[in-house]
Design a protein around this motif. Structure first.
Motif, PDB file in Angstrom:
ATOM      1  N   LEU A  47       0.829  -1.232  -0.553  1.00  0.00           N
ATOM      2  CA  LEU A  47      -0.239   0.142  -0.259  1.00  0.00           C
ATOM      3  C   LEU A  47       0.872   1.595  -0.213  1.00  0.00           C
ATOM      4  O   LEU A  47       0.503   2.216  -0.796  1.00  0.00           O
ATOM      5  N   ALA A  48       1.794   1.629   0.812  1.00  0.00           N
ATOM      6  CA  ALA A  48       2.835   2.364   0.546  1.00  0.00           C
ATOM      7  C   ALA A  48       3.291   2.599  -0.375  1.00  0.00           C
ATOM      8  O   ALA A  48       3.422   3.572  -0.943  1.00  0.00           O
ATOM      9  N   VAL A 111      -8.423   6.865   7.239  1.00  0.00           N
ATOM     10  CA  VAL A 111      -8.958   5.524   7.185  1.00  0.00           C
ATOM     11  C   VAL A 111      -9.810   4.755   7.321  1.00  0.00           C
ATOM     12  O   VAL A 111     -10.681   5.434   6.006  1.00  0.00           O
ATOM     13  N   ALA A 112     -10.151   3.236   6.854  1.00  0.00           N
ATOM     14  CA  ALA A 112     -10.858   2.774   5.709  1.00  0.00           C
ATOM     15  C   ALA A 112     -10.972   1.219   6.912  1.00  0.00           C
ATOM     16  O   ALA A 112     -10.091   0.521   7.703  1.00  0.00           O
ATOM     17  N   TYR A 113     -12.019   0.733   6.361  1.00  0.00           N
ATOM     18  CA  TYR A 113     -12.182  -0.301   6.696  1.00  0.00           C
ATOM     19  C   TYR A 113     -13.135  -1.742   6.054  1.00  0.00           C
ATOM     20  O   TYR A 113     -13.879  -1.916   4.941  1.00  0.00           O
ATOM     21  N   ALA A 121      -8.877  -0.498  -1.075  1.00  0.00           N
ATOM     22  CA  ALA A 121      -8.144   0.666   0.520  1.00  0.00           C
ATOM     23  C   ALA A 121      -8.148   1.560  -0.625  1.00  0.00           C
ATOM     24  O   ALA A 121      -9.111   3.081  -0.554  1.00  0.00           O
ATOM     25  N   LEU A 122      -7.097   2.077  -1.575  1.00  0.00           N
ATOM     26  CA  LEU A 122      -6.253   2.361  -2.563  1.00  0.00           C
ATOM     27  C   LEU A 122      -7.391   3.553  -3.228  1.00  0.00           C
ATOM     28  O   LEU A 122      -7.774   4.785  -3.194  1.00  0.00           O
ATOM     29  N   ASN A 123      -8.248   2.628  -3.704  1.00  0.00           N
ATOM     30  CA  ASN A 123      -9.394   3.176  -4.758  1.00  0.00           C
ATOM     31  C   ASN A 123     -10.063   3.518  -3.950  1.00  0.00           C
ATOM     32  O   ASN A 123     -10.972   5.075  -4.554  1.00  0.00           O
ATOM     33  N   ALA A 124     -11.146   3.340  -3.024  1.00  0.00           N
ATOM     34  CA  ALA A 124     -12.046   4.513  -2.193  1.00  0.00           C
ATOM     35  C   ALA A 124     -11.134   5.611  -1.669  1.00  0.00           C
ATOM     36  O   ALA A 124     -11.925   6.332  -1.751  1.00  0.00           O
ATOM     37  N   TRP A 125     -10.303   5.280  -1.253  1.00  0.00           N
ATOM     38  CA  TRP A 125      -9.630   6.577  -0.912  1.00  0.00           C
ATOM     39  C   TRP A 125     -10.020   7.598  -1.821  1.00  0.00           C
ATOM     40  O   TRP A 125     -10.462   8.920  -1.776  1.00  0.00           O
ATOM     41  N   LEU A 126      -9.153   7.570  -3.583  1.00  0.00           N
ATOM     42  CA  LEU A 126      -9.308   8.222  -4.230  1.00  0.00           C
ATOM     43  C   LEU A 126     -10.490   8.501  -5.241  1.00  0.00           C
ATOM     44  O   LEU A 126     -10.969   9.435  -5.884  1.00  0.00           O
ATOM     45  N   ASN A 127     -11.674   8.070  -4.752  1.00  0.00           N
ATOM     46  CA  ASN A 127     -12.878   7.886  -5.012  1.00  0.00           C
ATOM     47  C   ASN A 127     -13.634   8.525  -3.713  1.00  0.00           C
ATOM     48  O   ASN A 127     -15.314   9.566  -3.773  1.00  0.00           O
ATOM     49  N   HIS A 131     -10.224  12.013   1.537  1.00  0.00           N
ATOM     50  CA  HIS A 131      -8.912  11.280   1.495  1.00  0.00           C
ATOM     51  C   HIS A 131      -8.431  11.416  -0.243  1.00  0.00           C
ATOM     52  O   HIS A 131      -6.867  10.997  -0.196  1.00  0.00           O
ATOM     53  N   LYS A 132      -8.504  11.463  -1.031  1.00  0.00           N
ATOM     54  CA  LYS A 132      -7.795  12.011  -2.026  1.00  0.00           C
ATOM     55  C   LYS A 132      -7.076  13.129  -2.001  1.00  0.00           C
ATOM     56  O   LYS A 132      -6.003  13.520  -1.997  1.00  0.00           O
TER      57      LYS A 132
END
Length: 164
Positions: A47-48, A111-113, A121-127, A131-132
């Motif tokens: 992820l990093a 944060v994500a779950y 998780a990255l896709n969710a943050w970018l959407n 978070h993006k």
């Protein structure tokens, strides 16, 4: 009479003073300690790397990981797992610790779950605009933790970004 009262209250005053001083001192010392060791798991490493690859694709600087930040991220994941919540509780304390210990001038958190893969998780943050914004923000370092709830198998993600 006054001397008798004074002698009987003196031990109580000494005990109270010793207890209150040592408690504050221990708490302050704990907050100020730099955590240098952190054992990254494969999901965290992936992820990093993905976050840095994304930042690079956007013409942004890559971020350096700092073990202390990953440790604070892990503490938050453990809190969320223990309390069966997904939130930013105690972010102010995490942020203040990172400011004091690392000299950060800016601290943000994602944060994500319940995402099975780091890519999800990255896709969710970018959407998500907020978070993006953190992922694309003016930061220099970050830390990351991904932990699995042993009872449910669900993954918890905490990613803290800082600018030094």
């Amino acid at each position: 009479m006054k001397a008798k009262i004074f002698r009987s209250l003196l031990p109580l005053a000494l005990v109270f003073t010793m207890i209150s001083c040592s408690s504050d001192s221990e708490e302050t010392a704990t907050k100020a300690q730099l955590v240098q060791d952190y054992d990254y798991n494969q999901t965290e490493i992936e992820l990093a790397r993905m976050i840095n690859d994304y930042r690079e694709s956007q013409g942004l600087n890559t971020l350096q990981t700092i073990n202390h930040i990953s440790y604070k991220s892990e503490e938050h994941n453990e809190y969320m797992i223990a309390n069966n919540v997904v939130n930013h509780d105690y972010f102010q304390q995490r942020s203040q610790n990172i400011i004091e210990v690392l000299g950060a001038v800016k601290v943000n958190e994602n944060v994500a779950y319940n995402y099975n893969t780091p890519q999800a998780a990255l896709n969710a943050w970018l959407n998500s605009n907020g978070h993006k914004g953190n992922i694309e923000g003016d930061f220099t370092h970050f830390g990351i933790s991904v932990r699995t709830n042993p009872e449910t198998g669900k993954k918890y993600y905490t990613n803290i970004f800082i600018k030094k």
